[in-house]
Design a protein around this motif. Structure first.
Motif, mmCIF file in Angstrom:
data_model
loop_
_atom_site.group_PDB
_atom_site.id
_atom_site.type_symbol
_atom_site.label_atom_id
_atom_site.label_comp_id
_atom_site.label_asym_id
_atom_site.label_seq_id
_atom_site.Cartn_x
_atom_site.Cartn_y
_atom_site.Cartn_z
ATOM 1 N N SER A 34 -41.802 2.928 -21.153
ATOM 2 C CA SER A 34 -41.747 3.991 -20.147
ATOM 3 C C SER A 34 -41.054 5.199 -20.756
ATOM 4 N N PRO A 35 -41.749 6.336 -20.863
ATOM 5 C CA PRO A 35 -41.112 7.529 -21.445
ATOM 6 C C PRO A 35 -40.009 8.049 -20.521
ATOM 7 N N THR A 36 -38.990 8.624 -21.110
ATOM 8 C CA THR A 36 -37.827 9.107 -20.356
ATOM 9 C C THR A 36 -37.483 10.524 -20.762
ATOM 10 N N ASN A 37 -36.655 11.149 -19.912
ATOM 11 C CA ASN A 37 -36.066 12.457 -20.189
ATOM 12 C C ASN A 37 -34.552 12.303 -20.254
ATOM 13 N N SER A 38 -33.953 13.032 -21.121
ATOM 14 C CA SER A 38 -32.502 12.944 -21.312
ATOM 15 C C SER A 38 -31.795 14.140 -20.677
ATOM 16 N N PHE A 39 -30.596 13.845 -20.121
ATOM 17 C CA PHE A 39 -29.734 14.891 -19.575
ATOM 18 C C PHE A 39 -28.303 14.555 -19.976
ATOM 19 N N HIS A 40 -27.449 15.521 -19.844
ATOM 20 C CA HIS A 40 -26.081 15.350 -20.333
ATOM 21 C C HIS A 40 -25.082 15.852 -19.272
ATOM 22 N N GLY A 41 -23.871 15.375 -19.416
ATOM 23 C CA GLY A 41 -22.786 15.813 -18.547
ATOM 24 C C GLY A 41 -21.454 15.548 -19.212
ATOM 25 N N THR A 42 -20.423 16.287 -18.809
ATOM 26 C CA THR A 42 -19.095 16.137 -19.399
ATOM 27 C C THR A 42 -18.079 15.757 -18.321
ATOM 28 N N SER A 83 -30.611 8.861 -19.550
ATOM 29 C CA SER A 83 -32.070 8.961 -19.616
ATOM 30 C C SER A 83 -32.643 8.458 -18.308
ATOM 31 N N ILE A 84 -33.603 9.198 -17.760
ATOM 32 C CA ILE A 84 -34.264 8.820 -16.512
ATOM 33 C C ILE A 84 -35.764 8.855 -16.737
ATOM 34 N N ASN A 85 -36.482 8.251 -15.822
ATOM 35 C CA ASN A 85 -37.938 8.210 -15.928
ATOM 36 C C ASN A 85 -38.505 9.625 -16.008
ATOM 37 N N ARG A 86 -39.526 9.767 -16.847
ATOM 38 C CA ARG A 86 -40.057 11.094 -17.112
ATOM 39 C C ARG A 86 -40.760 11.682 -15.882
ATOM 40 N N ASP A 87 -41.261 10.831 -14.997
ATOM 41 C CA ASP A 87 -41.967 11.347 -13.822
ATOM 42 C C ASP A 87 -41.021 11.901 -12.756
ATOM 43 N N ILE A 88 -39.713 11.788 -12.961
ATOM 44 C CA ILE A 88 -38.735 12.315 -11.995
ATOM 45 C C ILE A 88 -38.358 13.724 -12.424
ATOM 46 N N VAL A 89 -38.515 14.665 -11.514
ATOM 47 C CA VAL A 89 -38.194 16.064 -11.772
ATOM 48 C C VAL A 89 -36.912 16.403 -10.999
ATOM 49 N N LEU A 90 -35.962 16.946 -11.708
ATOM 50 C CA LEU A 90 -34.682 17.309 -11.097
ATOM 51 C C LEU A 90 -34.693 18.786 -10.726
ATOM 52 N N PRO A 91 -34.532 19.126 -9.438
ATOM 53 C CA PRO A 91 -34.500 20.538 -9.036
ATOM 54 C C PRO A 91 -33.157 21.171 -9.378
ATOM 55 N N GLN A 92 -33.150 22.490 -9.346
ATOM 56 C CA GLN A 92 -31.905 23.218 -9.580
ATOM 57 C C GLN A 92 -30.884 22.848 -8.495
ATOM 58 N N GLY A 93 -29.646 22.712 -8.897
ATOM 59 C CA GLY A 93 -28.583 22.328 -7.978
ATOM 60 C C GLY A 93 -28.266 20.843 -8.025
ATOM 61 N N THR A 94 -28.977 20.067 -8.843
ATOM 62 C CA THR A 94 -28.695 18.636 -8.963
ATOM 63 C C THR A 94 -27.373 18.437 -9.703
ATOM 64 N N ARG A 95 -26.560 17.515 -9.199
ATOM 65 C CA ARG A 95 -25.265 17.239 -9.810
ATOM 66 C C ARG A 95 -25.224 15.795 -10.289
ATOM 67 N N MET A 96 -24.439 15.575 -11.343
ATOM 68 C CA MET A 96 -24.213 14.237 -11.884
ATOM 69 C C MET A 96 -22.877 13.735 -11.335
#
Length: 305
Positions: A34-42, A83-96
């Motif tokens: 399953s392809p994924t997308n990566s995001f980061h947070g501090t 990393s999350i599933n590639r079919d999930i789109v995160l809108p602006q304003g999403t927080r970790m």
């Protein structure tokens, strides 16, 4: 023949390496198909977050924590790669958000989506693409305390309140002890005890006087009262023996006799007075009717018959 065996060995080694890689990633929770997308947070504090921790969106697992990197020279020392599933789109304003995962103290990541976004029905593709967060971006982070931390905070608050109450109680006891010490050192208690002894002596004296009065004067008073009661009984008996009813009846008879005598004496006198009044009235009437009969001389000096 020799080359065929080498090929088989190479294919077997490749399969083993693939199975090893797949098994390792499977144990880590990574689905390599399953392809994924990566995001980061501090974060400045991870509160026990570990790699391979779950990533949720509204309670549904959509990915995992791939790596945790740290640099202690910065305030936000920890960098988290998810990393999350590639079919999930995160809108602006999403927080970790760093949250508690269960009662055992595990931590997880929750992606908190905004209430609304431009990627809704009716928006153009360009607007929708522009409103989404690009993969590999850094997301704003936050921390949500878990149930145990909330309970711990409430427990600490109650404990602080109890400690303050104990401190106030101890302060009150100290004040009481200090007051008692001042009373003892200032001889106030000795003076109070002396006053109590003096009052007790006065009460003893009054009790002695009262006891003497009860033994001496009260019996005399009782005897005098008995004597007075006996005399009163004697007087009552004498009055009873005097036959008051008969005496009263005799007095009534005497009064009746006196009334009769007065009536008898009064009756002739009243009749005589009545006759006199009638005669005087007749005389006056006759004088008014015949005044000449009672004139002895006329105006000219002639005597009337």
């Amino acid at each position: 023949m020799k080359h065929t065996r080498e090929i088989k060995v190479g294919i077997l080694a490749a399969v083993c390496l693939f199975l090893l890689f797949f098994g390792f990633n499977f144990l880590k929770g990574v689905n390599i198909f399953s392809p994924t997308n990566s995001f980061h947070g501090t974060y400045a504090h991870l509160h026990g977050l570990e790699e391979q921790a779950a990533v949720y969106i509204r309670g549904h697992k959509v990915g995992q924590v791939d790596a945790i990197r740290y640099d202690y020279t910065r305030d936000s020392a920890f960098t988290i790669d998810i990393s999350i599933n590639r079919d999930i789109v995160l809108p602006q304003g999403t927080r970790m958000a760093l949250i508690s995962d269960g009662l055992l103290g595990g931590m997880a990541i929750e992606l908190q989506l905004p209430n609304s976004s431009l990627g809704t029905e009716g928006a153009s593709l360009s607007e929708a693409a522009h409103s989404n967060i690009q993969k590999g971006s850094f997301l704003p982070t936050t921390y949500v305390p878990g149930l145990m931390e909330n309970l711990q905070g409430e427990l600490l608050a109650h404990l602080d309140s109890a400690i303050q109450d104990v401190d106030q109680t101890i302060h009150g006891v100290d004040s009481l002890v200090a007051g008692l010490r001042g009373q003892v050192e200032g001889n106030h208690i000795k003076n109070t005890l002396a006053n109590v002894d003096r009052v007790s002596g006065d009460l003893s004296s009054v009790s002695h006087d009262l006891k003497g009065m009860m033994n001496n004067q009260v019996p005399r008073i009782v005897n005098n009262a008995d004597t007075a009661i006996a005399n009163l009984n004697t007087v009552v008996a004498d009055i009873k023996d005097a036959n008051l009813k008969a005496t009263v009846a005799k007095v009534d008879d005497a009064v009746d006799n006196i009334n009769n005598v007065v009536a008898q004496v009064k009756s002739p006198i009243l009749q005589h007075i009545d006759a006199t009044i009638v005669s005087a009235d007749s005389l006056l009437t006759d004088i008014k009717a015949h005044p000449k009969r009672y004139v002895h001389f006329s105006v000219f000096g002639r005597k009337d018959k």
